[in-house]
Write a protein that holds these residues in place. Structure first.
Motif, PDB file in Angstrom:
ATOM      1  N   PHE A  19      16.284  -4.609  -7.370  1.00  7.30           N
ATOM      2  CA  PHE A  19      15.532  -5.633  -6.713  1.00  7.30           C
ATOM      3  C   PHE A  19      14.885  -5.168  -5.456  1.00  7.30           C
ATOM      4  O   PHE A  19      13.689  -5.611  -4.956  1.00  7.30           O
ATOM      5  N   ALA A  20      15.498  -4.309  -4.656  1.00  2.00           N
ATOM      6  CA  ALA A  20      15.120  -3.631  -3.437  1.00  2.00           C
ATOM      7  C   ALA A  20      13.593  -2.891  -3.715  1.00  2.00           C
ATOM      8  O   ALA A  20      12.983  -2.904  -3.160  1.00  2.00           O
ATOM      9  N   VAL A  21      14.045  -2.216  -4.837  1.00  2.00           N
ATOM     10  CA  VAL A  21      12.608  -1.340  -5.134  1.00  2.00           C
ATOM     11  C   VAL A  21      11.542  -2.399  -5.766  1.00  2.00           C
ATOM     12  O   VAL A  21      10.450  -2.029  -5.326  1.00  2.00           O
ATOM     13  N   PHE A  22      11.916  -3.396  -6.286  1.00  2.00           N
ATOM     14  CA  PHE A  22      10.764  -4.197  -6.855  1.00  2.00           C
ATOM     15  C   PHE A  22      10.185  -4.944  -5.532  1.00  2.00           C
ATOM     16  O   PHE A  22       9.062  -5.044  -5.502  1.00  2.00           O
ATOM     17  N   LEU A  23      11.065  -5.280  -4.541  1.00  2.00           N
ATOM     18  CA  LEU A  23      10.363  -6.096  -3.347  1.00  2.00           C
ATOM     19  C   LEU A  23       9.564  -4.906  -2.456  1.00  2.00           C
ATOM     20  O   LEU A  23       8.504  -5.447  -2.071  1.00  2.00           O
ATOM     21  N   LEU A  24       9.864  -3.976  -2.696  1.00  2.34           N
ATOM     22  CA  LEU A  24       9.404  -2.671  -1.685  1.00  2.34           C
ATOM     23  C   LEU A  24       8.027  -2.389  -2.357  1.00  2.34           C
ATOM     24  O   LEU A  24       6.973  -1.895  -1.917  1.00  2.34           O
ATOM     25  N   LEU A  25       8.069  -2.443  -3.598  1.00  2.90           N
ATOM     26  CA  LEU A  25       6.647  -2.054  -4.474  1.00  2.90           C
ATOM     27  C   LEU A  25       5.883  -3.237  -4.370  1.00  2.90           C
ATOM     28  O   LEU A  25       4.527  -3.051  -4.245  1.00  2.90           O
ATOM     29  N   ILE A  26       6.308  -4.378  -4.164  1.00  2.00           N
ATOM     30  CA  ILE A  26       5.329  -5.434  -3.695  1.00  2.00           C
ATOM     31  C   ILE A  26       4.756  -5.263  -2.288  1.00  2.00           C
ATOM     32  O   ILE A  26       3.588  -5.384  -2.053  1.00  2.00           O
ATOM     33  N   ALA A  27       5.684  -4.731  -1.387  1.00  2.00           N
ATOM     34  CA  ALA A  27       5.405  -4.660   0.142  1.00  2.00           C
ATOM     35  C   ALA A  27       4.274  -3.538  -0.088  1.00  2.00           C
ATOM     36  O   ALA A  27       3.427  -3.470   0.635  1.00  2.00           O
ATOM     37  N   TYR A  28       4.499  -2.547  -0.765  1.00  2.00           N
ATOM     38  CA  TYR A  28       3.625  -1.216  -0.795  1.00  2.00           C
ATOM     39  C   TYR A  28       2.287  -1.603  -1.352  1.00  2.00           C
ATOM     40  O   TYR A  28       1.256  -1.277  -0.828  1.00  2.00           O
ATOM     41  N   THR A  29       2.138  -2.633  -2.402  1.00  2.00           N
ATOM     42  CA  THR A  29       1.029  -2.968  -3.078  1.00  2.00           C
ATOM     43  C   THR A  29       0.088  -3.826  -1.904  1.00  2.00           C
ATOM     44  O   THR A  29      -1.066  -3.982  -1.949  1.00  2.00           O
ATOM     45  N   VAL A  30       0.749  -4.753  -1.256  1.00  3.71           N
ATOM     46  CA  VAL A  30       0.463  -5.566  -0.044  1.00  3.71           C
ATOM     47  C   VAL A  30      -0.235  -5.009   0.859  1.00  3.71           C
ATOM     48  O   VAL A  30      -1.250  -4.958   1.553  1.00  3.71           O
ATOM     49  N   VAL A  33      -3.794  -2.344  -0.891  1.00  3.82           N
ATOM     50  CA  VAL A  33      -4.903  -3.199  -0.840  1.00  3.82           C
ATOM     51  C   VAL A  33      -5.687  -3.050   0.408  1.00  3.82           C
ATOM     52  O   VAL A  33      -6.779  -2.798   0.113  1.00  3.82           O
ATOM     53  N   PRO A  34      -5.209  -3.836   1.501  1.00  9.42           N
ATOM     54  CA  PRO A  34      -6.112  -3.756   2.866  1.00  9.42           C
ATOM     55  C   PRO A  34      -6.362  -2.329   3.099  1.00  9.42           C
ATOM     56  O   PRO A  34      -7.339  -1.999   3.723  1.00  9.42           O
ATOM     57  N   GLY A  35      -5.659  -1.323   2.819  1.00  6.78           N
ATOM     58  CA  GLY A  35      -5.889   0.067   3.068  1.00  6.78           C
ATOM     59  C   GLY A  35      -6.998   0.529   2.325  1.00  6.78           C
ATOM     60  O   GLY A  35      -8.003   1.065   2.580  1.00  6.78           O
ATOM     61  N   PHE A  36      -6.976   0.034   1.030  1.00 12.22           N
ATOM     62  CA  PHE A  36      -8.333   0.568   0.270  1.00 12.22           C
ATOM     63  C   PHE A  36      -9.614  -0.344   0.831  1.00 12.22           C
ATOM     64  O   PHE A  36     -10.593   0.064   0.873  1.00 12.22           O
ATOM     65  N   LEU A  37      -9.563  -1.585   1.076  1.00 14.64           N
ATOM     66  CA  LEU A  37     -10.373  -2.399   1.847  1.00 14.64           C
ATOM     67  C   LEU A  37     -10.952  -1.789   2.993  1.00 14.64           C
ATOM     68  O   LEU A  37     -12.272  -2.073   3.420  1.00 14.64           O
ATOM     69  N   SER A  38     -10.186  -0.968   3.715  1.00 15.73           N
ATOM     70  CA  SER A  38     -10.803  -0.644   4.904  1.00 15.73           C
ATOM     71  C   SER A  38     -11.411   0.471   4.892  1.00 15.73           C
ATOM     72  O   SER A  38     -11.852   1.246   6.019  1.00 15.73           O
ATOM     73  N   LEU A  39     -11.739   1.097   3.653  1.00 18.89           N
ATOM     74  CA  LEU A  39     -12.364   2.546   3.654  1.00 18.89           C
ATOM     75  C   LEU A  39     -13.729   2.134   3.600  1.00 18.89           C
ATOM     76  O   LEU A  39     -14.264   1.223   3.151  1.00 18.89           O
ATOM     77  N   PRO A  43     -14.971   8.395  -1.252  1.00 16.06           N
ATOM     78  CA  PRO A  43     -14.109   9.365  -1.059  1.00 16.06           C
ATOM     79  C   PRO A  43     -13.469   9.550   0.226  1.00 16.06           C
ATOM     80  O   PRO A  43     -12.511  10.419   0.519  1.00 16.06           O
ATOM     81  N   ASP A  44     -13.394   8.653   0.970  1.00 22.63           N
ATOM     82  CA  ASP A  44     -12.585   8.576   2.211  1.00 22.63           C
ATOM     83  C   ASP A  44     -11.205   8.340   2.067  1.00 22.63           C
ATOM     84  O   ASP A  44     -10.703   7.775   1.026  1.00 22.63           O
ATOM     85  N   SER A  45     -10.182   8.875   2.746  1.00 28.32           N
ATOM     86  CA  SER A  45      -8.889   8.692   2.654  1.00 28.32           C
ATOM     87  C   SER A  45      -8.322   7.406   3.461  1.00 28.32           C
ATOM     88  O   SER A  45      -8.891   7.253   4.472  1.00 28.32           O
ATOM     89  N   TYR A  50      -2.269   2.099   7.925  1.00 32.96           N
ATOM     90  CA  TYR A  50      -1.775   1.777   6.493  1.00 32.96           C
ATOM     91  C   TYR A  50      -1.071   3.297   5.789  1.00 32.96           C
ATOM     92  O   TYR A  50      -0.013   2.943   5.103  1.00 32.96           O
ATOM     93  N   LEU A  51      -1.528   4.227   6.155  1.00 33.38           N
ATOM     94  CA  LEU A  51      -1.007   5.506   5.546  1.00 33.38           C
ATOM     95  C   LEU A  51       0.382   5.785   6.139  1.00 33.38           C
ATOM     96  O   LEU A  51       1.319   6.084   5.128  1.00 33.38           O
TER      97      LEU A  51
END
Length: 130
Positions: A19-30, A33-39, A43-45, A50-51
């Motif tokens: 359950f902790a892995v599940f919640l942390l993967l949701i936090a990872y996704t959350v 997404v803004p990390g990708f939107l900030s590019l 080609p930028d990292s 976010y990183l």
């Protein structure tokens, strides 16, 4: 089907870790997404903060995944214990490598880069450009 040697503590630990892995993967996704939107361009990292958050989440998720596999091994029937033991060994190897790499990226690479060695990004970044 209750396996010999598999206690309610094993079950509770395995469920809690999963359950902790599940919640942390949701936090990872959350966070991703803004990390990708900030590019500014594809080609930028992904940059900070976010990183750093993503790296920390990975370092926490990997050992929890090992706990899940340990609980699976405890539940496995005697005929399949060899397979679950193999999975456990590979998961420990994966978690060790993953935690080491992401810890180095979080700590060592930033210190070396700030010390004035521009070539270090070739070894310690996710950027594939030369």
């Amino acid at each position: 089907m209750e396996q010999e040697g598999f206690t309610s503590q094993h079950r509770m630990l395995g469920r809690a870790a999963a359950f902790a892995v599940f919640l942390l993967l949701i936090a990872y996704t959350v966070t991703l997404v803004p990390g990708f939107l900030s590019l500014k361009s594809p080609p930028d990292s992904i940059g900070d903060p976010y990183l750093s958050i993503l790296e920390l989440l990975i370092i926490v998720i990997a050992p929890l995944m090992v706990i899940v596999v340990i609980a699976i091994h405890a539940y496995a029937s005697p005929e399949t214990k060899a397979y679950s033991l193999t999975a456990r060994a590979f998961m420990i190897i994966m978690a060790s490598i993953t935690c080491t790499v992401h810890f180095v990226i979080l700590t060592v690479s930033r210190q070396i880069e700030s010390a004035g060695f521009p070539w270090v990004s070739l070894f310690f970044s996710f950027n594939g450009r030369l």
